[in-house]
Design a protein around this motif. Structure first.
Motif, PDB file in Angstrom:
ATOM      1  N   ASN A 679       0.821  -1.206   0.000  1.00 41.22           N
ATOM      2  CA  ASN A 679       0.000   0.000   0.000  1.00 41.22           C
ATOM      3  C   ASN A 679       0.859   1.261   0.000  1.00 41.22           C
ATOM      4  N   LYS A 681       3.827   1.570  -1.144  1.00 47.36           N
ATOM      5  CA  LYS A 681       4.561   1.756  -2.398  1.00 47.36           C
ATOM      6  C   LYS A 681       3.658   1.630  -3.606  1.00 47.36           C
ATOM      7  N   HIS A 683       1.855   3.650  -5.318  1.00 48.55           N
ATOM      8  CA  HIS A 683       1.967   4.635  -6.395  1.00 48.55           C
ATOM      9  C   HIS A 683       3.177   4.356  -7.258  1.00 48.55           C
ATOM     10  N   VAL A 684       4.126   3.660  -6.706  1.00 46.40           N
ATOM     11  CA  VAL A 684       5.295   3.303  -7.522  1.00 46.40           C
ATOM     12  C   VAL A 684       5.051   1.986  -8.232  1.00 46.40           C
ATOM     13  N   LEU A 685       4.533   1.041  -7.484  1.00 44.40           N
ATOM     14  CA  LEU A 685       4.394  -0.307  -8.037  1.00 44.40           C
ATOM     15  C   LEU A 685       3.467  -0.325  -9.236  1.00 44.40           C
ATOM     16  N   PHE A 686       2.354   0.430  -9.110  1.00 38.31           N
ATOM     17  CA  PHE A 686       1.323   0.263 -10.127  1.00 38.31           C
ATOM     18  C   PHE A 686       1.262   1.420 -11.112  1.00 38.31           C
ATOM     19  N   SER A 687       2.350   2.193 -11.194  1.00 43.22           N
ATOM     20  CA  SER A 687       2.304   3.265 -12.174  1.00 43.22           C
ATOM     21  C   SER A 687       2.995   2.804 -13.425  1.00 43.22           C
ATOM     22  N   GLY A 692       3.185   8.945 -14.309  1.00 40.32           N
ATOM     23  CA  GLY A 692       3.848   9.907 -13.419  1.00 40.32           C
ATOM     24  C   GLY A 692       3.245   9.875 -12.033  1.00 40.32           C
ATOM     25  N   GLY A 693       3.414  10.968 -11.309  1.00 37.39           N
ATOM     26  CA  GLY A 693       2.983  10.959  -9.909  1.00 37.39           C
ATOM     27  C   GLY A 693       1.543  11.346  -9.715  1.00 37.39           C
ATOM     28  N   ALA A 694       0.827  11.551 -10.822  1.00 36.78           N
ATOM     29  CA  ALA A 694      -0.532  12.093 -10.642  1.00 36.78           C
ATOM     30  C   ALA A 694      -1.599  11.011 -10.655  1.00 36.78           C
ATOM     31  N   ALA A 696      -4.195   8.772  -9.148  1.00 39.81           N
ATOM     32  CA  ALA A 696      -4.970   8.862  -7.881  1.00 39.81           C
ATOM     33  C   ALA A 696      -5.065   7.499  -7.206  1.00 39.81           C
ATOM     34  N   TYR A 697      -4.204   7.284  -6.236  1.00 32.52           N
ATOM     35  CA  TYR A 697      -4.330   6.065  -5.434  1.00 32.52           C
ATOM     36  C   TYR A 697      -4.508   6.499  -4.011  1.00 32.52           C
TER      37      TYR A 697
END
Lengths: 697, 258
Positions: A679, A681, A683-687, A692-694, A696-697
């Motif tokens: 949870n 990580k 935003h990193v794992l599933f991008s 990019g960083g936008a 929405a998780y």
């Protein structure tokens, strides 16, 4: 969904669909429960009974007692249970032969026993077995320190020498009786498959275990439990009573009809004939009582029938009252109540009306056809009593021996309660001179075999009903003697040789009360629509706490049939006799019986029977007077319980259980850690590269 | 088998689901809503499939063991297909609901993405499915006895718990792949999901040879896990970054002004 084993998905689904489809299917035990447990259905528990000072019987924990099964077939096997076995507590499966006082006292003292299952021994143990007391109903008879002290407490004669008093001990573990040999075999098979030590090594888990549920609610004694019950009834909206008094009804009938709503003339004399109709054993509702009760009351019924057939019986100077007392096994419940009612003027007959008393004690095991006449030596010293008693005894000359010994006390009998109130001349007829002939007094082995009832092979139930056994012939002889003696006692002057009891009727009664109540004769003499009165299993004669047990009702109907007359009433008139004007209505009782079945059709021809058979309450006066600690009257109560059952299953080792728990906790902790990590990580794992960083998780 | 086994088996079967709920669902009310709705949809599919099975048993019903077994297989297949149908129905419903929510909330982006929805609905299906398959068994595990007196394997409770664990996780992965396949109209992926569900259900007919059913189920679960991981946007690169704790550098490198 997917199913773990090739089985339906369980009760959950069926329940949902039940109200849709109205078919209930089999929702009893769900399929997993059926995989784990084998219920034992043909068992009888040992329950707790209480009296004024003690509690007797057995008790289990609230949620049942579990133990590893160990089969004890000889004395040496007990050592494993008591000292050697590595997996206590044990549940012992005992052979019936070993069910003795010594063994039970050994088990009682041990903490490694969680319960006992006794396999009934077939044939009965050769050395005899009686869980009753050596001195039955001691302290509630007539002999006490004030009256014949040398006879009190069986100082003179020990009536039941084989009695080991087991039924009057208090055990803190459950004891069950295994009545079905097939179930016993299943348990032994499970034991042999899992619990036997292999080559001297310790048996390994999983082991075969048994669980017995028999939690009793009452404790200490009757005073305590009645007090608690009365508090509950007084103050609680939903009272939870803990015990019930043993009570039922006495059955009585008179030769000449009397008006029961008023008292009879003080000058009228009545001869009372009495027998008991109940028995007991170590286990609840197992009380075949063949020799101790059934044979006696069957003889009594046959004598009553023989007397009623005599043509001039209505003109006899004295009346005869045939009384069947219920609850005599438990300190004379029935007879003490009747005496109390007579003293309190609540009974049509008073103690002063009693001319003499004749009781039939155990009569089925006569040695060379000898019948013994027992009398009370203390009251015989009274000038007025002695001649009457001698007259009673002499009437039996020629058929039996008279006991001229001045000093033999009375055996345990209802007559003793009457003597406590008033000195009445009376005798007790028995097949034993000193101690009982009955080697299975008040035990589960006091069955038809004990009174030597033998039927030839291959008879149908109807043929067995009508077959006349030697026992029936012997009891018919006793009934004939009794009937003739009664006729003469009542002042009859005619020839008594015509008075004969019918052996065929005796045999039918013995079959009905000892082997199968659901036979064609019983079916024809009971009221219509009485389901549950006649059953196919062996009849038991325990007083119980419910009113009107089957035995009492059957005795009532048989007595009505044998001593009553058929009258030509319609069903309406029979069921409501007070509607039709007839001065004799008050003297009689009318019963609408269903009659026998026509051989060609399936319907029965019912008819109305006019008889003088009445029921009076047989509840100890101690409960009427609320003297729960009374030593004067019987104070026996039976505890209440919720759940009584037994089952066997396999148990796993403690190690396996702990491993399962540890694995579960480990998986939980592992998954918590993993989820937290993922949870954090996410935003990193599933991008993907485009997001990019936008995201929405 | 007493409380230890009861707690152990519940944790084995529902530990990961509990962890997932606690960490990802509990804080977000919308996700909780969709989780419960997903569970409800699975329940309805179960009701319909049990109706079908019940009718089939009444029609074909005999006491013949092989007929019963065939009916059971038929029932299982129908149930699997109905579950997937209801998963599809839930997908459709969620799309409509999302559109509706968007018009109400006047925001430009969807309040909850389809990816999250797929995960949440999969978890809802999984939890409900797990509960219904294990609860009966758990209640009997509380008693003093263990399975085995009729010759069954004493590992019944443990294997049931592990199987339930596999099913719960599998439902999550199936959900993710299924929704993604519906979004991108990849019908072959849909068929593969249904096929793997049928396979896992079918493999349970190997019981009581628990190796025969548990091992294939776990293998399929691993395969579905990797497929779902890649479908959800994961890649080996991301995984390596995370594991070697270089994610912070990655974020910094990818940061753009909002």
């Amino acid at each position: 969904g997917r199913h773990l084993k090739g089985e339906p998905s369980g009760c959950g689904l069926l329940f949902i669909l039940n109200f849709v489809s109205f078919s209930s299917g089999f929702c009893w035990a769900n399929s997993v429960e059926r995989k784990i447990y084998i219920p034992l259905n043909k068992t009888a528990p040992c329950v707790r009974l209480l009296n004024a000072t003690h509690q007797i019987g057995c008790q289990s924990s609230m949620s049942g007692d579990t133990g590893v099964i160990h089969v004890v077939e000889k004395e040496q096997d007990l050592k494993w249970v008591l000292t050697d076995g590595p997996h206590p507590p044990y549940m012992v499966l005992l052979e019936g032969e070993l069910f003795t006082r010594e063994l039970m006292l050994q088990l009682k003292g041990s903490s490694r026993i969680s319960g006992l299952a006794v396999a009934i021994s077939k044939p009965s143990p050769a050395q005899g077995f009686s869980p009753g007391l050596k001195c039955p109903n001691d302290g509630f008879g007539v002999y006490s320190n004030n009256y014949g002290p040398q006879y009190a407490h069986c100082n003179w004669t020990v009536w039941n020498p084989l009695g080991n008093g087991l039924a009057y001990e208090d055990f803190n573990f459950p004891i069950f009786l295994l009545e079905d040999a097939n179930e016993t075999q299943v348990i032994k098979q499970c034991y042999q498959d899992h619990n036997l030590p292999q080559n001297g090594s310790v048996p390994e888990y999983p082991l075969c275990a048994m669980q017995l549920f028999a939690h009793m609610h009452a404790v200490t004694n009757t005073v305590t439990c009645m007090r608690r019950s009365s508090l509950q009834t007084a103050f609680s909206l939903n009272p939870e009573e803990v015990c019930d008094a043993l009570s039922d009804y006495n059955v009585w009938s008179t030769l000449k009809p009397i008006n029961t709503s008023s008292k009879i003339d003080p000058m009228d004399e009545v001869i009372i004939v009495a027998t008991r109709i109940d028995s007991h054993s170590f286990f609840w509702n197992v009380a075949p009582g063949a020799e101790s009760a059934v044979a006696s009351f069957v003889t009594h019924l046959a004598a009553a029938e023989a007397l009623h057939k005599v043509p001039d019986v209505q003109k006899l100077p004295r009346n005869i009252m045939f009384t069947f007392f219920q609850g005599e096994t438990f300190d004379y419940i029935g007879s003490s109540r009747m005496v109390y009612d007579m003293q309190m003027d609540k009974f049509p007959i008073r103690l002063d009306n009693i001319h003499s008393f004749l009781e039939l004690s155990q009569v089925a095991l006569r040695n060379s056809s000898v019948l013994w006449v027992h009398t009370d030596p203390v009251s015989r010293r009274n000038e007025s009593i002695q001649p009457q008693v001698m007259k009673l005894s002499l009437l039996h000359r020629g058929q039996s021996e008279s006991l001229c010994l001045q000093s033999q006390p009375l055996p345990p009998s209802s007559f003793q309660r009457f003597l406590r109130a008033k000195q009445i001349p009376g005798v007790v007829l028995a097949d034993h001179r000193t101690s009982f002939q009955n080697r299975y007094y008040q035990s589960m082995y006091d069955t038809a075999e004990n009174i030597l009832m033998k039927y030839p092979e291959g008879l149908s139930p109807e043929e067995t009903l009508d077959y006349v056994t030697d026992t029936a012939k012997s009891l018919a002889e006793v009934a004939t003697v009794v009937a003739r003696a009664l006729y003469q006692l009542a002042g009859g002057t005619g020839n008594t040789s015509a008075i004969q009891a019918d052996p065929r009727m005796v045999s039918r009664m013995l079959y009905g009360f000892l082997i199968k109540t659901n036979n064609s004769w019983f079916q024809s003499i009971i009221k219509q629509d009485l389901k549950g009165l006649l059953g196919d299993e062996l009849p038991q004669h325990y007083i119980a706490v419910t009113t009107l047990v089957n035995t009492t009702q059957l005795v009532q109907y048989v007595l009505a049939n044998l001593t009553g007359t058929v009258v030509n009433f319609t069903k309406e008139e029979c069921l409501n006799p007070e509607k039709t004007p007839n001065p004799e209505k008050e003297m009689y009782v009318y019963t609408w019986v269903q009659g026998s079945r026509d051989p060609n059709s399936t319907s029965r021809v019912p008819f109305c029977v006019q008889s003088t058979v009445h029921l009076t309450k047989a509840a100890s006066p101690a409960f009427e007077l609320k003297q729960w600690g009374s030593t004067e009257y019987s104070t026996w109560t039976e505890s209440r319980w919720k759940d009584i059952r037994a089952r066997i299953f396999l148990v796993a080792s403690k190690e396996l259980e702990i491993i399962t728990l540890v694995v579960g906790i480990a998986i939980l902790i592992l998954s918590l850690l993993a989820t937290y990590f993922i949870n954090a990580k996410a935003h990193v794992l599933f991008s993907s590269p485009g997001d990019g960083g936008a995201v929405a998780y | 088998m007493t409380a230890a086994v009861f707690i152990g088996c519940s944790f084995i079967a529902f530990g990961p689901a509990l962890a997932l709920c606690v960490c990802t669902i509990a804080a977000e009310p919308l996700r909780l809503l969709f989780l419960i709705a997903g569970g409800f949809f699975w329940l309805v599919s179960l009701l319909l499939s049990s109706l079908v099975w019940f009718i089939a048993v009444q029609i074909g019903g005999s006491n013949n063991a092989s007929v019963k077994k065939n009916l059971l297989i038929f029932g299982v297949m129908v149930s699997v297909l109905l579950q997937e149908v209801f998963r599809f129905a839930y997908y459709k419903l969620l799309k409509k609901a999302n559109k509706g929510l968007m018009t109400i909330s006047q925001e430009e982006t969807l309040p909850i993405s389809v990816r999250q929805l797929s995960y949440v609905s999969g978890l809802g299906f999984g939890i409900m499915s797990g509960v219904f398959s294990l609860v009966n068994i758990l209640t009997d595990s509380l008693g003093p006895g263990t399975v085995g007196i009729y010759g069954d394997s004493p590992q019944y409770f443990l294997s049931s718990a592990f199987m339930t664990l596999a099913i719960v996780l599998l439902h999550i992965f199936w959900g993710i792949v299924f929704f993604d396949a519906c979004e991108k109209k990849k019908w072959w992926a849909l068929a593969l999901v249904i096929l793997s569900h049928l396979l896992v259900s079918g493999v349970t007919f190997q019981n009581p040879q628990y190796e025969g059913s548990l091992v294939p189920s776990y293998i399929i679960m691993m395969l579905m896990a990797t497929w779902a991981f890649f479908t959800a946007g994961g890649s080996l690169r991301n995984l390596k970054l995370c594991l070697m704790c270089r994610d912070k550098d990655f974020l910094l490198a990818n940061q753009r002004p909002r």
